[in-house]
Design a protein around this motif. Structure first.
Motif, mmCIF file in Angstrom:
data_model
loop_
_atom_site.group_PDB
_atom_site.id
_atom_site.type_symbol
_atom_site.label_atom_id
_atom_site.label_comp_id
_atom_site.label_asym_id
_atom_site.label_seq_id
_atom_site.Cartn_x
_atom_site.Cartn_y
_atom_site.Cartn_z
ATOM 1 N N SER A 12 0.832 -1.202 0.000
ATOM 2 C CA SER A 12 0.000 0.000 0.000
ATOM 3 C C SER A 12 0.868 1.255 0.000
ATOM 4 O O SER A 12 2.045 1.216 0.368
ATOM 5 N N GLY A 13 0.266 2.354 -0.397
ATOM 6 C CA GLY A 13 0.977 3.630 -0.415
ATOM 7 C C GLY A 13 1.864 3.835 -1.615
ATOM 8 O O GLY A 13 2.714 4.727 -1.611
ATOM 9 N N SER A 14 1.680 3.052 -2.677
ATOM 10 C CA SER A 14 2.506 3.173 -3.870
ATOM 11 C C SER A 14 1.619 3.225 -5.102
ATOM 12 O O SER A 14 0.703 2.408 -5.259
ATOM 13 N N VAL A 15 1.884 4.192 -5.988
ATOM 14 C CA VAL A 15 1.125 4.325 -7.226
ATOM 15 C C VAL A 15 2.036 4.945 -8.273
ATOM 16 O O VAL A 15 2.972 5.685 -7.943
ATOM 17 N N SER A 70 -4.143 5.344 -0.192
ATOM 18 C CA SER A 70 -3.778 3.930 -0.165
ATOM 19 C C SER A 70 -3.058 3.571 1.120
ATOM 20 O O SER A 70 -3.328 2.529 1.735
ATOM 21 N N SER A 71 -2.151 4.454 1.560
ATOM 22 C CA SER A 71 -1.452 4.194 2.820
ATOM 23 C C SER A 71 -2.382 4.356 4.016
ATOM 24 O O SER A 71 -2.314 3.594 4.983
ATOM 25 N N TYR A 72 -3.277 5.346 3.945
ATOM 26 C CA TYR A 72 -4.187 5.614 5.076
ATOM 27 C C TYR A 72 -5.166 4.461 5.283
ATOM 28 O O TYR A 72 -5.444 4.043 6.412
ATOM 29 N N THR A 73 -5.712 3.927 4.184
ATOM 30 C CA THR A 73 -6.697 2.842 4.283
ATOM 31 C C THR A 73 -6.067 1.459 4.177
ATOM 32 O O THR A 73 -6.773 0.457 4.330
ATOM 33 N N ASP A 74 -4.759 1.424 3.893
ATOM 34 C CA ASP A 74 -4.027 0.165 3.723
ATOM 35 C C ASP A 74 -4.602 -0.670 2.578
ATOM 36 O O ASP A 74 -4.631 -1.904 2.631
ATOM 37 N N ILE A 75 -5.056 0.002 1.541
ATOM 38 C CA ILE A 75 -5.556 -0.657 0.340
ATOM 39 C C ILE A 75 -4.461 -0.650 -0.716
ATOM 40 O O ILE A 75 -3.850 0.392 -0.986
ATOM 41 N N VAL A 76 -4.196 -1.810 -1.306
ATOM 42 C CA VAL A 76 -3.129 -1.939 -2.306
ATOM 43 C C VAL A 76 -3.663 -1.510 -3.671
ATOM 44 O O VAL A 76 -4.725 -1.985 -4.114
#
Length: 457
Positions: free
Chosen positions: A291-294, A378-384
């Motif tokens: 998560s936290g990567s885009v 993505s990092s806040y919700t921990d969604i990949v």
């Protein structure tokens, strides 16, 4: 002090000239930047030029244009930044930190030009002929069309250029050159300004293309007066960490081409090697299922660059949460976080946030706004976010996703690198809807993009 000599105070930051010392420069507002220099008054004969035929004004119809083609350097990344090659009679300034590779790149250019039977004169004021020879042997073999000269006196350099008539001249560096009519030391504001003026007269009067190497200050600007950048035709900056392998050549001024073009190089034992596809190397080592990567897309001149945006959002242990950004504007990140908090109801005020552009690149284009927002959420919700997804778009204060330029080129770059989905502004539909073989998700609001990511998981 001689009768024809006067004392003048110059600002070391911007070159502002004053008859007396000042604590603060009126030009750039810097404190304690004035230095004292002795300047000799020029005689009338010293100021006389040899271009008497240009003293009379001419009509446009009387000026004949020659179809001089640009001289290619056989280094594609450099030719792109220059606008297609070297323009005859141009004056190019190359700046960068010590040890970044300025001299190595120009020596490689000299080698390629000499192999193409172009007469090149390399003038060094910092290294001896033996030192240049040692560096040249590491790069490869050189022909006799390249000649070396160790000299710092500009009058001697002018005589050599008039006698040898080279097509290309490299001055390494401008801070070591001095003019006899100026009494101050080499590297001073007045010497750098006068030296550049002399070289400009040589370039324009004789049609010689001249490359000038300039050292930079700790702020990253070329040492000497700011007028130095206004006098030359092209300003190139060599960026990057000298301890890392990759270098970025950025054009910040170009009278003969577009600005903000970049060239990417890799430093190896044989010199600087071109990186043909910067997006591919910038995305190497990207984490999977994290998560936290885009991936986002930014335009550098006419070239689309795909970069990985990383974000780390974690609960703060202090009353004032930390905000850190590397590779992008700090205030822009704060603005986007405020938009997320206001329009999506996300409580980010009690969280630390760290945003990073991977690969050492610095991106300031608004088109990466959507990527930054997606990485933070993505990092806040921990969604990949799927590794095959790329996003771009500017975010307004109302949370709307606004249009960006050259959307078609961005989508084509993503398709070429194997991405399957692109999130982009709705207003870019007409420019991209004919592109096949890749899924295009059009959004009008940032919440639409975040909802799409949530539904994909």
């Amino acid at each position: 002090m001689k009768a024809n000599t006067k004392i003048v105070y110059f600002c070391q930051q911007c070159g502002y000239e004053s008859a007396k010392w000042m604590g603060q420069c009126p030009g750039c507002r810097e404190w304690n930047s004035f230095v004292e220099e002795k300047v000799s008054k020029k005689s009338g004969s010293a100021a006389k030029t040899t271009r008497d035929e240009q003293r009379e004004p001419k009509a446009l119809s009387q000026i004949n244009l020659t179809n001089d083609e640009r001289q290619g350097t056989r280094i594609g990344e450099l030719d792109r930044v220059l606008g297609g090659g070297i323009v005859p009679g141009s004056l190019v300034l190359v700046g960068g930190d010590p040890g970044i590779g300025k001299s190595t790149l120009l020596l490689q250019v000299c080698r390629n030009l000499a192999e193409d039977k172009v007469s090149v004169l390399y003038i060094s004021g910092e290294e001896s002929l033996r030192q240049i020879k040692l560096r040249a042997d590491r790069i490869g073999k050189f022909t006799d069309d390249l000649q070396l000269l160790c000299e710092t006196n500009l009058e001697t350099i002018r005589e050599v250029i008039q006698r040898k008539k080279p097509q290309i001249v490299v001055i390494d560096s401008i801070q070591t050159m001095f003019h006899e009519d100026i009494s101050s030391a080499p590297g001073s504001v007045s010497q750098v300004r006068e030296s550049t003026n002399v070289l400009m007269q040589i370039a324009k009067g004789m049609g010689v293309s001249i490359f000038i190497v300039g050292h930079v200050t700790k702020e990253g600007n070329v040492a000497g007066p700011r007028v130095l950048e206004h006098m030359v035709d092209t300003v190139l900056y060599f960026e990057g960490d000298r301890h890392a392998s990759y270098r970025i050549l950025r054009g910040v001024k170009n009278r003969f081409g577009s600005t903000n073009e970049i060239g990417v190089f890799e430093m190896r034992d044989v010199g600087l090697v071109e990186v043909q596809n910067p997006s591919e190397y910038l995305l190497n080592g990207r984490p999977k299922d994290s998560s936290g990567s885009v991936v986002a897309c930014s335009m550098e001149g006419t070239r689309p660059i795909l970069v990985e945006i990383q974000a780390l959002v974690c609960r703060s242990n202090f009353g004032l949460p930390r905000r850190t950004s590397v590779g992008t504007d700090f205030n822009r990140v704060n603005l986007l976080m405020a938009v997320l908090e206001k329009k999506l109801g996300v409580e980010l005020s009690s969280y630390d946030a760290y945003v990073n552009i991977a690969g050492g690149m610095r991106m300031n284009e608004p088109a990466i706004d959507l990527g930054i927002c997606l990485a933070i959420m993505s990092s806040y919700t921990d969604i990949v976010i799927p590794s095959t997804l790329m996003a771009f778009g500017e975010i307004g204060l109302s949370g709307e996703v606004r249009a960006v330029s050259m959307a078609g080129q961005r989508v084509q770059e993503a398709k070429k690198l194997g991405f399957q989905t692109v999130i982009l502004p709705e207003v870019c539909r007409t420019a991209t809807e004919k592109i096949k073989g890749i899924e295009l998700v059009y959004v009008s609001w940032v919440k639409d993009a975040i909802n799409y990511i949530r539904h994909k998981n």
